[in-house]
Design an enzyme around this catalytic site. Structure first.
Site, PDB file in Angstrom:
ATOM      1  N   GLU A   1      10.031  -4.252 -10.241  1.00  0.00           N
ATOM      2  CA  GLU A   1      11.018  -4.126 -10.753  1.00  0.00           C
ATOM      3  C   GLU A   1      11.620  -5.543 -11.175  1.00  0.00           C
ATOM      4  O   GLU A   1      12.284  -5.775 -12.219  1.00  0.00           O
ATOM      5  CB  GLU A   1      12.047  -3.259 -10.289  1.00  0.00           C
ATOM      6  CG  GLU A   1      13.377  -2.925 -11.138  1.00  0.00           C
ATOM      7  CD  GLU A   1      13.075  -2.229 -12.498  1.00  0.00           C
ATOM      8  OE1 GLU A   1      14.166  -2.821 -13.233  1.00  0.00           O
ATOM      9  OE2 GLU A   1      11.977  -1.736 -12.676  1.00  0.00           O
TER      10      GLU A   1
ATOM     11  N   HIS B   1      13.970   1.773   4.611  1.00  0.00           N
ATOM     12  CA  HIS B   1      12.775   1.251   4.465  1.00  0.00           C
ATOM     13  C   HIS B   1      12.838  -0.013   5.230  1.00  0.00           C
ATOM     14  O   HIS B   1      12.840  -1.201   4.756  1.00  0.00           O
ATOM     15  CB  HIS B   1      12.665   0.980   2.900  1.00  0.00           C
ATOM     16  CG  HIS B   1      11.148   0.631   2.540  1.00  0.00           C
ATOM     17  ND1 HIS B   1      10.629  -0.595   2.415  1.00  0.00           N
ATOM     18  CD2 HIS B   1      10.304   1.390   2.023  1.00  0.00           C
ATOM     19  CE1 HIS B   1       9.219  -0.427   2.083  1.00  0.00           C
ATOM     20  NE2 HIS B   1       8.936   0.932   1.731  1.00  0.00           N
TER      21      HIS B   1
ATOM     22  N   GLY C   1       7.756  -2.646  -2.411  1.00  0.00           N
ATOM     23  CA  GLY C   1       7.050  -3.221  -3.261  1.00  0.00           C
ATOM     24  C   GLY C   1       7.476  -2.914  -4.781  1.00  0.00           C
ATOM     25  O   GLY C   1       7.394  -3.914  -5.706  1.00  0.00           O
ATOM     26  N   VAL C   2       7.632  -1.764  -4.868  1.00  0.00           N
ATOM     27  CA  VAL C   2       8.271  -1.304  -6.359  1.00  0.00           C
ATOM     28  C   VAL C   2       9.294  -2.114  -6.787  1.00  0.00           C
ATOM     29  O   VAL C   2       9.463  -2.332  -7.742  1.00  0.00           O
ATOM     30  CB  VAL C   2       8.303   0.148  -6.216  1.00  0.00           C
ATOM     31  CG1 VAL C   2       9.611   0.603  -5.317  1.00  0.00           C
ATOM     32  CG2 VAL C   2       8.542   0.760  -7.740  1.00  0.00           C
TER      33      VAL C   2
ATOM     34  N   ILE D   1      11.902  -3.992   5.308  1.00  0.00           N
ATOM     35  CA  ILE D   1      11.079  -4.785   4.379  1.00  0.00           C
ATOM     36  C   ILE D   1      11.313  -4.387   3.055  1.00  0.00           C
ATOM     37  O   ILE D   1      11.715  -3.166   2.938  1.00  0.00           O
ATOM     38  CB  ILE D   1       9.501  -4.865   4.523  1.00  0.00           C
ATOM     39  CG1 ILE D   1       8.968  -3.399   4.514  1.00  0.00           C
ATOM     40  CG2 ILE D   1       9.210  -5.380   5.949  1.00  0.00           C
ATOM     41  CD1 ILE D   1       7.584  -3.302   4.712  1.00  0.00           C
TER      42      ILE D   1
END
Length: 187
Positions: free
Chosen positions: A94, A80, A89-90, A86
């Site tokens: 979290e 990723h 976002g998840v 980067i």
């Protein structure tokens, strides 16, 4: 003198009625900072999924601020993205939930028998990419607090700039008890 000895005896007796677990719970709830070992004593998450490194501010049932140091060694960066790493976002959402969980679980006396789980995420926004070398400042403010459930607003900044914000809802539930393996029949 006799009165002082009697008072000392009463205090020692009263203290012996307090269990070590109660003392530990009170000490954790009264803390305003936590190092990684204290965080690990509250949260069940472990590498590679423990996403906060330190708590730097905490007000009981109100707000908490944690730090996450982002490094290229984290496994999600392999895919990723290989040429442009980067933080997903998840994982930022979290990290907000884990930060809020550290605050919530300080108030749960039997937390070793409980888990904190997501029950909802609202209005998650990702405003800037998070790169290896960044330090996340994760600030979570309680919007609603019930005995076993909390609604919290989380903001993540890097160098004072907002990179992510979301509202998360979490609930404390009983942990599933592991069943013992069946014994082999005797021959």
């Amino acid at each position: 003198m006799v009165a002082m000895i009697g008072l000392a005896f009463i205090l020692i007796f009263a203290m012996s009625e307090t269990t070590t677990d109660q003392i530990a719970d009170e000490q954790i709830a009264a803390r305003t900072t936590m190092d990684i070992l204290e965080i690990m004593s509250l949260l069940p998450h472990r590498y590679p999924f423990l996403l906060i490194d330190r708590v730097i501010e905490m007000e009981r049932k109100q707000r908490i601020v944690a730090i996450k140091n982002v490094t290229i060694n984290e496994p999600h960066f392999q895919g990723h993205f290989p040429d442009y790493p980067i933080m997903p976002g998840v994982l930022m959402v979290e990290a907000i939930a884990q930060t809020g969980g550290a605050l919530l679980l300080t108030e749960i006396p039997d937390r070793d028998q409980k888990l904190m789980v997501f029950t909802g995420i609202e209005s998650a926004r990702f405003r800037r990419p998070v790169l290896p070398g960044d330090q996340l400042r994760i600030e979570v403010t309680v919007q609603q607090w019930r005995s076993r459930a909390v609604k919290m607003l989380g903001n993540i900044t890097v160098d004072g700039k907002l990179v992510c914000d979301a509202t998360v809802m979490c609930q404390v539930v009983p942990r599933v008890v592991k069943k013992a393996a069946p014994e082999a029949p005797a021959e």
